[in-house]
Design an enzyme around this catalytic site. Structure first.
Site, mmCIF file in Angstrom:
data_model
loop_
_atom_site.group_PDB
_atom_site.id
_atom_site.type_symbol
_atom_site.label_atom_id
_atom_site.label_comp_id
_atom_site.label_asym_id
_atom_site.label_seq_id
_atom_site.Cartn_x
_atom_site.Cartn_y
_atom_site.Cartn_z
ATOM 1 N N SER A 46 0.826 -1.205 0.000
ATOM 2 C CA SER A 46 0.000 0.000 0.000
ATOM 3 C C SER A 46 0.860 1.256 0.000
ATOM 4 C CB SER A 46 -0.966 0.002 1.185
ATOM 5 O OG SER A 46 -0.270 -0.027 2.408
ATOM 6 N N GLU A 47 2.031 1.212 0.653
ATOM 7 C CA GLU A 47 2.929 2.366 0.629
ATOM 8 C C GLU A 47 4.389 1.912 0.630
ATOM 9 O OE1 GLU A 47 1.880 5.422 0.356
ATOM 10 O OE2 GLU A 47 -0.227 5.227 0.967
ATOM 11 N N THR A 48 5.199 2.659 -0.110
ATOM 12 C CA THR A 48 6.652 2.601 0.019
ATOM 13 C C THR A 48 7.114 3.984 0.446
ATOM 14 O OG1 THR A 48 6.932 0.869 -1.648
ATOM 15 C CG2 THR A 48 8.842 2.252 -1.179
#
Length: 264
Positions: A46-48
């Site tokens: 979902s996020e880096t």
């Protein structure tokens, strides 16, 4: 060939394979935006998060597999964990400069305390499009960055099977759903879920940025500044929440599950 460190951290949980996974990539200097976005797409989380040291502080950015975002709580907590527990274990606090201003992560007993800006919501219409997208009609809708649908029973939020195509078509960054803690969730003040299919994240497991709006909403509704919360996604996560002076503090844990090198 370029080689950068890569850490995968499960945030807002004390055990592996729960909470919300984030990839964290420390950088010596910023890479081109298209490279950052390609790395985030490759990670497919979902996020880096990417950060670059600036003196004693760090510049921090976040990317979903599809877009850069203005605020991400769990990847900020994960970044703070990497700095405080892996890279500089003698340190007790770290400040980040971001598109949402200064954010911080500090040690607080056996938790990490993440400080984010409060985003109090304004009233919004309960539309037919929102009801059809969620498959249930909320009692109230409010809006800050995200559109938030409020229900009166936690089990409704748990059972919900939203239509992601309809969610993506709504005029909002993302949609949150929330309800007071009831039934098996009666041990917390409120529950939530978060859907952002238009941004490459159909359902986010635990969403710090959503709580920038949920905490002010529930603090006003319940008449207290300290709250407990659970995000009832499949992976799930728990947060201790405090509203103070226009800021939201979220307490949680994090677990390192992967460490390696990214080569390209």
């Amino acid at each position: 060939m370029t080689e950068i460190p890569l850490y995968q951290v499960d945030a807002f949980t004390s055990r592996p394979f729960a909470g919300n996974p984030a990839a964290v990539c420390p950088l010596d200097a910023w890479l081109p935006d298209e490279t950052l976005q390609a790395i985030a797409a490759e990670n497919n989380l979902s996020e880096t998060a990417f950060f670059v040291r600036q003196g004693d502080r760090f510049a921090l950015r976040w990317f979903t597999p599809a877009v850069e975002v203005d605020l991400c709580g769990h990847a900020t907590l994960a970044s703070g964990f990497v700095i405080l527990d892996v890279l500089e274990p003698g340190r007790s606090e770290v400040q980040f400069d971001t598109k949402s201003g200064e954010l911080s992560v500090r040690r607080s007993g056996d938790l990490l305390a993440l400080e984010l800006p409060a985003r109090p919501p304004a009233p919004a219409d309960v539309t037919e499009a929102l009801t059809l997208a969620l498959g249930a009609r909320p009692s109230v809708a409010v809006r800050a960055r995200d559109l938030v649908a409020v229900f009166e029973d936690a089990e409704t939020v748990r059972r919900m099977k939203p239509d992601m195509a309809r969610i993506a078509a709504l005029d909002t960054f993302a949609v949150g759903v929330t309800a007071p803690g009831t039934g098996e969730d009666g041990d917390v003040d409120f529950v939530s879920r978060f859907f952002a299919p238009a941004k490459g994240v159909p359902e986010d497991p635990v969403t710090g940025s959503l709580h920038c709006t949920l905490v002010p909403y529930w603090a006003e509704r319940l008449g207290r500044a300290r709250l407990s919360a659970r995000q009832v996604s499949a992976r799930g996560g728990e947060l201790s929440c405090t509203l103070s002076s226009g800021r939201v503090e979220l307490g949680g844990r994090a677990v390192l599950v992967l460490e390696g090198k990214l080569r390209f």
